[in-house]
Scaffold this motif. Sequence first.
Motif, PDB file in Angstrom:
ATOM      1  N   ILE A 272       0.832  -1.205   0.000  1.00  0.00           N
ATOM      2  CA  ILE A 272       0.000   0.000   0.000  1.00  0.00           C
ATOM      3  C   ILE A 272       0.866   1.254   0.000  1.00  0.00           C
ATOM      4  N   GLY A 273       1.994   1.191   0.700  1.00  0.00           N
ATOM      5  CA  GLY A 273       2.920   2.327   0.694  1.00  0.00           C
ATOM      6  C   GLY A 273       3.447   2.633  -0.701  1.00  0.00           C
ATOM      7  N   ILE A 274       3.769   1.593  -1.465  1.00  0.00           N
ATOM      8  CA  ILE A 274       4.231   1.780  -2.842  1.00  0.00           C
ATOM      9  C   ILE A 274       3.109   2.391  -3.686  1.00  0.00           C
ATOM     10  N   ALA A 275       1.905   1.843  -3.547  1.00  0.00           N
ATOM     11  CA  ALA A 275       0.779   2.333  -4.333  1.00  0.00           C
ATOM     12  C   ALA A 275       0.513   3.814  -4.040  1.00  0.00           C
ATOM     13  N   ARG A 276       0.549   4.176  -2.788  1.00  0.00           N
ATOM     14  CA  ARG A 276       0.283   5.568  -2.422  1.00  0.00           C
ATOM     15  C   ARG A 276       1.403   6.497  -2.872  1.00  0.00           C
ATOM     16  N   GLU A 277       2.640   6.013  -2.836  1.00  0.00           N
ATOM     17  CA  GLU A 277       3.759   6.847  -3.287  1.00  0.00           C
ATOM     18  C   GLU A 277       3.686   7.082  -4.791  1.00  0.00           C
ATOM     19  N   ILE A 278       3.260   6.077  -5.542  1.00  0.00           N
ATOM     20  CA  ILE A 278       3.059   6.250  -6.986  1.00  0.00           C
ATOM     21  C   ILE A 278       2.042   7.365  -7.241  1.00  0.00           C
ATOM     22  N   ARG A 279       0.955   7.357  -6.476  1.00  0.00           N
ATOM     23  CA  ARG A 279      -0.064   8.395  -6.650  1.00  0.00           C
ATOM     24  C   ARG A 279       0.435   9.757  -6.172  1.00  0.00           C
ATOM     25  N   ARG A 280       1.168   9.773  -5.077  1.00  0.00           N
ATOM     26  CA  ARG A 280       1.656  11.045  -4.533  1.00  0.00           C
ATOM     27  C   ARG A 280       2.543  11.773  -5.536  1.00  0.00           C
ATOM     28  N   ARG A 281       3.291  10.986  -6.305  1.00  0.00           N
ATOM     29  CA  ARG A 281       4.190  11.586  -7.299  1.00  0.00           C
ATOM     30  C   ARG A 281       3.491  11.839  -8.639  1.00  0.00           C
ATOM     31  N   ASN A 282       2.210  11.526  -8.680  1.00  0.00           N
ATOM     32  CA  ASN A 282       1.446  11.721  -9.916  1.00  0.00           C
ATOM     33  C   ASN A 282       2.045  10.954 -11.093  1.00  0.00           C
ATOM     34  N   LEU A 283       2.503   9.739 -10.809  1.00  0.00           N
ATOM     35  CA  LEU A 283       3.043   8.886 -11.870  1.00  0.00           C
ATOM     36  C   LEU A 283       1.875   8.164 -12.545  1.00  0.00           C
ATOM     37  N   SER A 284       1.607   8.543 -13.752  1.00  0.00           N
ATOM     38  CA  SER A 284       0.496   7.929 -14.487  1.00  0.00           C
ATOM     39  C   SER A 284       1.002   6.678 -15.185  1.00  0.00           C
ATOM     40  N   ILE A 285       0.964   5.555 -14.459  1.00  0.00           N
ATOM     41  CA  ILE A 285       1.499   4.305 -14.990  1.00  0.00           C
ATOM     42  C   ILE A 285       0.455   3.214 -14.912  1.00  0.00           C
ATOM     43  N   GLU A 286       0.704   2.142 -15.669  1.00  0.00           N
ATOM     44  CA  GLU A 286      -0.060   0.910 -15.560  1.00  0.00           C
ATOM     45  C   GLU A 286       0.920  -0.208 -15.263  1.00  0.00           C
ATOM     46  N   PHE A 287       0.525  -1.132 -14.411  1.00  0.00           N
ATOM     47  CA  PHE A 287       1.434  -2.233 -14.102  1.00  0.00           C
ATOM     48  C   PHE A 287       0.642  -3.500 -13.793  1.00  0.00           C
ATOM     49  N   GLU A 288       1.327  -4.626 -13.977  1.00  0.00           N
ATOM     50  CA  GLU A 288       0.805  -5.925 -13.569  1.00  0.00           C
ATOM     51  C   GLU A 288       1.775  -6.533 -12.573  1.00  0.00           C
ATOM     52  N   CYS A 289       1.290  -7.450 -11.762  1.00  0.00           N
ATOM     53  CA  CYS A 289       2.142  -8.038 -10.728  1.00  0.00           C
ATOM     54  C   CYS A 289       1.697  -9.469 -10.457  1.00  0.00           C
ATOM     55  N   LEU A 290       2.476 -10.173  -9.650  1.00  0.00           N
ATOM     56  CA  LEU A 290       2.165 -11.534  -9.237  1.00  0.00           C
ATOM     57  C   LEU A 290       1.783 -11.542  -7.768  1.00  0.00           C
ATOM     58  N   SER A 291       0.860 -12.427  -7.411  1.00  0.00           N
ATOM     59  CA  SER A 291       0.432 -12.494  -6.020  1.00  0.00           C
ATOM     60  C   SER A 291      -0.014 -13.908  -5.681  1.00  0.00           C
ATOM     61  N   ARG A 292      -0.400 -14.072  -4.442  1.00  0.00           N
ATOM     62  CA  ARG A 292      -1.069 -15.282  -3.972  1.00  0.00           C
ATOM     63  C   ARG A 292      -2.486 -14.907  -3.564  1.00  0.00           C
ATOM     64  N   ILE A 293      -3.360 -15.878  -3.625  1.00  0.00           N
ATOM     65  CA  ILE A 293      -4.755 -15.665  -3.242  1.00  0.00           C
ATOM     66  C   ILE A 293      -4.855 -15.144  -1.813  1.00  0.00           C
ATOM     67  N   ASP A 294      -4.033 -15.696  -0.902  1.00  0.00           N
ATOM     68  CA  ASP A 294      -4.123 -15.301   0.501  1.00  0.00           C
ATOM     69  C   ASP A 294      -3.312 -14.060   0.835  1.00  0.00           C
ATOM     70  N   CYS A 295      -2.838 -13.348  -0.183  1.00  0.00           N
ATOM     71  CA  CYS A 295      -2.104 -12.102   0.043  1.00  0.00           C
ATOM     72  C   CYS A 295      -2.817 -10.916  -0.605  1.00  0.00           C
ATOM     73  N   LEU A 296      -4.130 -11.033  -0.755  1.00  0.00           N
ATOM     74  CA  LEU A 296      -4.933  -9.967  -1.347  1.00  0.00           C
ATOM     75  C   LEU A 296      -6.185  -9.760  -0.499  1.00  0.00           C
ATOM     76  N   ASP A 297      -6.567  -8.501  -0.336  1.00  0.00           N
ATOM     77  CA  ASP A 297      -7.838  -8.206   0.319  1.00  0.00           C
ATOM     78  C   ASP A 297      -8.442  -6.958  -0.319  1.00  0.00           C
ATOM     79  N   ASP A 298      -9.615  -6.576   0.143  1.00  0.00           N
ATOM     80  CA  ASP A 298     -10.366  -5.487  -0.476  1.00  0.00           C
ATOM     81  C   ASP A 298      -9.600  -4.168  -0.424  1.00  0.00           C
ATOM     82  N   GLU A 299      -9.026  -3.828   0.722  1.00  0.00           N
ATOM     83  CA  GLU A 299      -8.300  -2.565   0.861  1.00  0.00           C
ATOM     84  C   GLU A 299      -7.098  -2.510  -0.076  1.00  0.00           C
TER      85      GLU A 299
END
Length: 366
Positions: A272-299
């Motif tokens: 979440i810190g990375i996501a917020r820092e991307i927005r704080r700097r107004n970086l208009s980017i798109e990205f994809e990533c890898l995750s696990r099912i148990d490492c994701l939630d609504d927030e």
Amino acid sequence: MSATKHTGQACDIVFVNPYFVEQEKTACKDLDVYPPIGILYLASAISDAGFSVGVIDGTFKTPDSVLNEVSRKSASLIGITANIITRNRALEILRHAKSCGFPVLVGGPDPSTVPDLYLETGAEVVFIGEGESAIIEYLEWRKNQETKSKSIDFDLLQIPGIQAIPGKPCASPRPQIPDLSSLIRPDYSLVDIRSYLDFATRHKGFSIMPLLSARGCPFPCTWCAKPVFGSNYRAREPMEFVDEIEHIVSDYKPDRFRILDDVFTLEKDRTIGIAREIRRRNLSIEFECLSRIDCLDDEMLSELKASGCYRIWCGVESGSEKVLQAMRKNVSVDKIKEVARLIHKHEIEMACFFLAGYPGESREDI
């Protein structure tokens, strides 16, 4: 083709990437083709330590042209990285480089798994696991050698993470790099970045660059091999990672990024810190990533979407409770369905990895 001896002022080491996209040209539109980020991390570390380095990148070349380039190269050493897909080409380049008179170093997932194969083919040493600190120690050792000897120097055999004799494992494992933010970023000037961006644009409709924010995966999935980064999860500082994103956006202007971490979302606060820092700097980017099912939630999904995440790759592996338990995935089919609904709720694409034919799996399981 005939081999020729190398002459002239030599680089301390020239790395060869044995991947050739032309061998998979029928699947170009489905390929994710990235610069050899592992080699470029090594090159940056070596250069920072005061050694000269070059790269022969096979991606958009032919195998014969790479062999010719090796023949003509002035280098004290040739370094080759390999995985299971590039093994045969890597071994071919290894044999050719040896016939040209080059000492050859090898590393990467496949040599770390089957080092004897590469040593028996002619490699001088194999680097087991992460290579940045090990290869610098090796280059310092080589620099300090006053005389050449046909026998392997005892001190060389004591360097952690190096194997030099078939059947004789390295003296001790290489300690993993604890602070990834201390690593020098990949030196993309050593390869033709424009060719990568143009290839992706031509075949996929957008350009894309790789990023690595963490190494290692602590989960115990039974089928997974972790010969390089291991099970010890280590992550870069969010600010430093976003610094790199900002730098790449400024220098290369890719349309998208692929975050290559095994589990980008492992640490919720950091993600979440990375996501917020991307927005704080107004970086208009798109990205994809890898995750696990148990490492994701609504927030977290809300934050990822707001910062430009358009696709998440999840290691689902199976829709069978029996097989998931055998794999030690530690997630249930119901949990997979629940998280899939959450991902779709946030209008993020969900891409899934599946394994078929797992030991004990039946047709009904599939």
